[in-house]
Enzyme design. Structure first.
Site, PDB file in Angstrom:
ATOM      1  N   HIS A  73       0.832  -1.216   0.000  1.00 25.70           N
ATOM      2  CA  HIS A  73       0.000   0.000   0.000  1.00 25.70           C
ATOM      3  C   HIS A  73       0.866   1.266   0.000  1.00 25.70           C
ATOM      4  O   HIS A  73       0.510   2.259   0.627  1.00 25.70           O
ATOM      5  CB  HIS A  73      -0.933   0.020   1.225  1.00 25.70           C
ATOM      6  CG  HIS A  73      -2.009  -1.026   1.175  1.00 25.70           C
ATOM      7  ND1 HIS A  73      -3.285  -0.739   0.759  1.00 25.70           N
ATOM      8  CD2 HIS A  73      -2.002  -2.348   1.480  1.00 25.70           C
ATOM      9  CE1 HIS A  73      -4.021  -1.856   0.833  1.00 25.70           C
ATOM     10  NE2 HIS A  73      -3.264  -2.847   1.253  1.00 25.70           N
ATOM     11  N   ASP A 119      -0.226  -5.335   5.657  1.00 24.31           N
ATOM     12  CA  ASP A 119      -1.267  -6.117   4.974  1.00 24.31           C
ATOM     13  C   ASP A 119      -1.052  -6.124   3.464  1.00 24.31           C
ATOM     14  O   ASP A 119      -0.499  -5.186   2.896  1.00 24.31           O
ATOM     15  CB  ASP A 119      -2.663  -5.560   5.297  1.00 24.31           C
ATOM     16  CG  ASP A 119      -2.812  -4.117   4.883  1.00 24.31           C
ATOM     17  OD1 ASP A 119      -1.853  -3.341   5.105  1.00 24.31           O
ATOM     18  OD2 ASP A 119      -3.862  -3.754   4.333  1.00 24.31           O
ATOM     19  N   GLU A 120      -1.507  -7.176   2.841  1.00 20.98           N
ATOM     20  CA  GLU A 120      -1.671  -7.270   1.389  1.00 20.98           C
ATOM     21  C   GLU A 120      -0.441  -6.833   0.589  1.00 20.98           C
ATOM     22  O   GLU A 120      -0.546  -6.113  -0.400  1.00 20.98           O
ATOM     23  CB  GLU A 120      -2.898  -6.431   0.957  1.00 20.98           C
ATOM     24  CG  GLU A 120      -4.183  -6.900   1.618  1.00 20.98           C
ATOM     25  CD  GLU A 120      -5.401  -6.096   1.199  1.00 20.98           C
ATOM     26  OE1 GLU A 120      -6.463  -6.712   0.995  1.00 20.98           O
ATOM     27  OE2 GLU A 120      -5.298  -4.854   1.066  1.00 20.98           O
ATOM     28  N   VAL A 121       0.736  -7.276   1.023  1.00 21.61           N
ATOM     29  CA  VAL A 121       1.948  -6.958   0.266  1.00 21.61           C
ATOM     30  C   VAL A 121       1.963  -7.812  -1.008  1.00 21.61           C
ATOM     31  O   VAL A 121       1.824  -9.038  -0.940  1.00 21.61           O
ATOM     32  CB  VAL A 121       3.210  -7.236   1.106  1.00 21.61           C
ATOM     33  CG1 VAL A 121       4.452  -6.827   0.328  1.00 21.61           C
ATOM     34  CG2 VAL A 121       3.138  -6.508   2.443  1.00 21.61           C
ATOM     35  N   ASP A 180      -1.795 -10.172   8.298  1.00 22.89           N
ATOM     36  CA  ASP A 180      -1.214 -10.807   7.118  1.00 22.89           C
ATOM     37  C   ASP A 180       0.194 -11.341   7.363  1.00 22.89           C
ATOM     38  O   ASP A 180       0.588 -12.362   6.794  1.00 22.89           O
ATOM     39  CB  ASP A 180      -1.183  -9.825   5.940  1.00 22.89           C
ATOM     40  CG  ASP A 180      -2.530  -9.208   5.648  1.00 22.89           C
ATOM     41  OD1 ASP A 180      -3.159  -8.690   6.603  1.00 22.89           O
ATOM     42  OD2 ASP A 180      -2.959  -9.220   4.484  1.00 22.89           O
TER      43      ASP A 180
END
Lengths: 548, 548
Positions: free
Chosen positions: B265, B324-326, B392
């Site tokens: 992000h 999160d969400e790498v 995550d």
């Protein structure tokens, strides 16, 4: 002007995929998209001073003339912070806006829409020219002009000159429904909604004024209706409030369609006048079950007075009298209704409903026509009031006045049989996503702007009955929509519905619409309307002329 | 005081179905429900004049003393329209409020919650007495007192006397997450959220400050981060803005947990400092795919400076660094990352993530501890900063500092393995409905207040690890939550989550909660917070003392 109008109508009928591209100005983000446009590559700057931009209104005397002048003053205020005194400009750049209106007699608007709303707008580097048949058309032209202007401290600029917009809405009825009964909505919330509707090309505001939960409408001859039925003394609409609202909405080209929902959803009538509602202990656990009692003369007199109060406050042709979700079982428990049925030899409570509706339709159609004079309505022989009903009466096999309008709320599939039966229809089907209250707490699911934008209401009409679909409404029932929640629940999705109703059905590409709707949500914010966004981003509110 | 506290804790552990009934005062609508209460049948009237009600604060010197005094002034303002000068009252009725605070040293709050928040409130017909161990407890007591008061022009009244409230929250961490990156939120929106959170018994505000879409955080040593990364010059938070916000939130007992989301992000970092983000043409079509580039020293220095700026602005123990969400695939395309992997003998991009997280955790834990002095944190040996990560990293098998807190966002089912592994957890699972942004336009569905209220987070904890669940957060990601939309999307549902975190799990009857939450939504409106309603109705805003 007549020729132009005919050409526009021919074009709108033959909607093509190229349509959208025709109206893509170099920089401005128009909402709704006009029918046709041509743009050049020039640009001009408006004067920085109010006194150097001349607005010249050429219109015959008529009640709409003051409305056009008021709209000019609003545009001046949006541009310069104040209305301007008359100016004969000699400044360089675009210094004159000529507004020619063929007729201003049809004002305040009695009926939403129709081709009377057409306009042309021509802008050269020296002058902007508006030509409209009507007050409504002139307001639309000024809206489009305002959206073409990029404001700045040194004078607004306009690109794509010379430009020509020839525009007419696809559907005549383009509205929003607000519910003032589940939550009372203060006048400023309603006025803000009027402004946002007008800024988005809409022309109708349907007020669902009463319901089981409250009766905010003051009826002078029946004072207990609001005294007992409203949530509080400060949660009522006085006759003056409503007259002011009519006038306010008229200035923005918005017709108000008042609704008093009956004979169902009528519990709140009974708070002030217990005799007016049916008595059914087996249903009393839920106030939504309680209908009026059509068996007593008192109720007929009450309906007459309530509708008379609406007629006094609202000059519009359409008077909505509800008709949805009547719990017939309650009437089976009420002794006076049972007696009445026996006297009339009726065996079904549906016959009681039929009796009530026939009576109410007749009251509506006998109402005084109000102050408004609608040339189109007169031309159609429709000089009197017309009842509007929710579709439930049709579904229940009740006969209504052939002059009635039906509002379809359950499913778009229901448009076909009702139009086939010859009724005019307003579409606001829940299954098309146009119940914008859905998703916030109740059973029905939230619909995105893309979904409501791509709804094909045209395809829902019975073959050969295309003209019977008057248009549609974005509906916001109020169980979970109090005043603070209204704006972000309505906008920008109501604007997506507004453009759906303005442009031909084939113009429905959401990728093309996205940047414009994103900008329009910011424009609404610049007008003080708390629109939600279309996605992540930032609004430069100074980039918009906040006009409606 | 110590004895009282121990008794409260024993009671809270043995939550019973009778609990709610214990705290049902005769008229007032408390939110959240206190742990235990007893009420008599008397009542009293407070003086109508500011000068006839004496507030007597008995507290040792300490940074929290000014906070208690400020809260007293706010309550006076809510009651009388202005703060009062000191009064020695001899008026009839309830004329004295004594506030005894054992310690005011732990202020501003560094860490949300814990038993330090306990308080007792005793009100007789002549006097109200507050006893609290801490500043936080005193604020909670004043909130409960304010909710027990029914205001009127002739002096507020209070029923159920003599009354005794002995209260402590069930969970220590009771927060809201706002996203200032998808839409910039002006300071007044954040402040309003702080007030509403405090009025609902919450004590934490998690600010998701940055994301792919924008970087509103000004970092003095890295000016281009905000200059290029913010949406606009007016859409940034200066160091002074943040310090003011910390101070403002502290006055309401709210700790701010800042988050800079990384290494995923991170697109907006690259707007100002392109070297800081990875280069992956195959993923560049979506800004959400772009992570930081951990292979260059520049990024490590940048992370150090960014986290240093957070530490300077926010004294809180918890520093959220995302995780999160790498999108690891991006690193596979970046030449410098590939070279770095080869140099280190790494074969998986997860090892790059591990490297980054180890480094970032160490930076967080080495940050200066800030101005706050948290007695509880010190007693726990936790005098230093603690990193917070989205779940995550755990899911990906990355090792984080054992001192880390994990925030669970995917599913409540994920709480068990993470607590079993020994980590403290904050619960805000999407599948428990606590993502309050759900339902407005994206894939996940809207949850009603009843759903979020009945979420059982306690049952989600691994056996024997109960103390590892610190509490939870109501999350509002900002893709569709701009400033106008925030209030009605958060409230009253965030308040339902607040009570869920305050009361024992067994207290979850929504029929019992409904009238209180309905009233609380009106209380929030009386405070200027645009709460949505629980259903149809009307708010008499004058019935509430708008205090937080």
């Amino acid at each position: 002007m007549r020729l132009v109008l005919a050409a526009v109508l021919a074009m709108a009928g033959a909607a093509s995929a190229a349509y959208a591209g025709n109206c893509w100005p170099p920089t401005a983000q128009l909402w709704p998209l006009p029918a046709t446009c041509t743009f050049g590559s020039g640009s001009a700057r408006l004067p920085a001073s109010c006194s150097d931009l001349a607005f010249k209104v050429d219109a015959p005397a008529g009640p709409g003339l003051a409305t056009v002048n008021a709209a000019v003053a609003r545009l001046q205020t949006a541009l310069f912070g104040k209305p301007c005194s008359a100016a004969e400009s000699a400044a360089a750049g675009l210094s004159t806006v000529r507004i020619s209106v063929a007729s201003t007699s049809e004002w305040p608007p009695r009926r939403p829409g129709s081709t009377i709303e057409a306009y042309t707008l021509d802008v050269s580097e020296a002058e902007a020219q508006v030509a409209a048949n009507s007050t409504a058309g002139a307001l639309h032209a000024l809206r489009t002009l305002s959206q073409l202007l990029a404001p700045s401290a040194s004078g607004a600029s306009i690109d794509g000159l010379p430009l020509r917009v020839v525009d007419v809405p696809f559907y005549g009825h383009r509205g929003i429904m607000l519910d003032t009964a589940r939550h009372f909505l203060p006048l400023d919330t309603i006025q803000r909604t009027v402004r946002a509707a007008a800024a988005s090309g809409m022309n109708a505001l349907h007020l669902h004024l009463t319901d089981a939960q409250s009766f905010p409408l003051e009826v002078p001859s029946l004072p207990l209706l609001a005294e007992k039925g409203a949530y509080a003394a400060s949660a009522r609409y006085s006759p003056k409030d409503l007259a002011d609202l009519t006038s306010y909405a008229g200035d923005f080209g918005v017709t108000i369609i008042p609704e008093v929902d009956m004979p169902g959803h009528a519990y709140s009538f009974g708070l002030g006048y217990p005799n007016s509602t049916a008595n059914c202990p087996g249903y009393a656990h839920n106030i939504n079950n309680i209908p009026l009692n059509p068996a007593v003369q008192f109720t007929a007199d009450l309906v007459q007075d309530v509708l008379g109060a609406l007629a006094a406050a609202f000059p519009g042709e359409l008077v909505h009298i509800g008709g949805d979700e009547v719990v017939l079982g309650c009437w089976s428990e009420d002794a006076s209704v049972q007696r009445f049925m026996k006297e009339n030899g009726w065996t079904s409570t549906t016959q009681v409903l039929q009796f009530f509706v026939t009576q109410a339709d007749a009251i509506v159609e006998a109402l005084p026509a109000g102050d408004g004079r609608d040339a189109v309505a007169r031309a159609l022989g429709a000089g009197r009031r017309r009842p509007v009903h929710w579709q439930d009466l049709f579904d229940n096999g009740v006969k209504v006045s052939p002059n009635s309008v039906y509002q379809v709320w359950r499913s778009l599939d229901d448009v076909a049989p009702i139009t086939a039966a010859g009724f005019d229809v307003v579409a606001s089907a829940e299954d098309s996503g146009w119940y914008l209250n859905c998703g916030f707490n109740t059973g029905c699911a939230y619909s995105s702007w893309e979904q409501v934008y791509q709804t094909n209401i045209e395809a829902a009409v019975a073959p050969g009955a295309k003209g019977k679909l008057l248009g549609g409404e974005a509906v916001l029932f109020g169980e979970f929509a109090n005043a603070p929640a209204v704006d972000a629940q309505l906008w920008p999705r109501a604007a997506a519905i507004a453009e759906r109703l303005w442009v031909p059905t084939a113009v429905n590409n959401t990728d093309v619409a996205l940047p414009r709707l994103t900008a329009h949500a910011c424009r609404l914010q610049a007008m003080g309307v708390g629109s939600a966004p279309t996605g992540p981003g930032w609004c430069d509110e100074a980039a918009f002329v906040p006009f409606a």
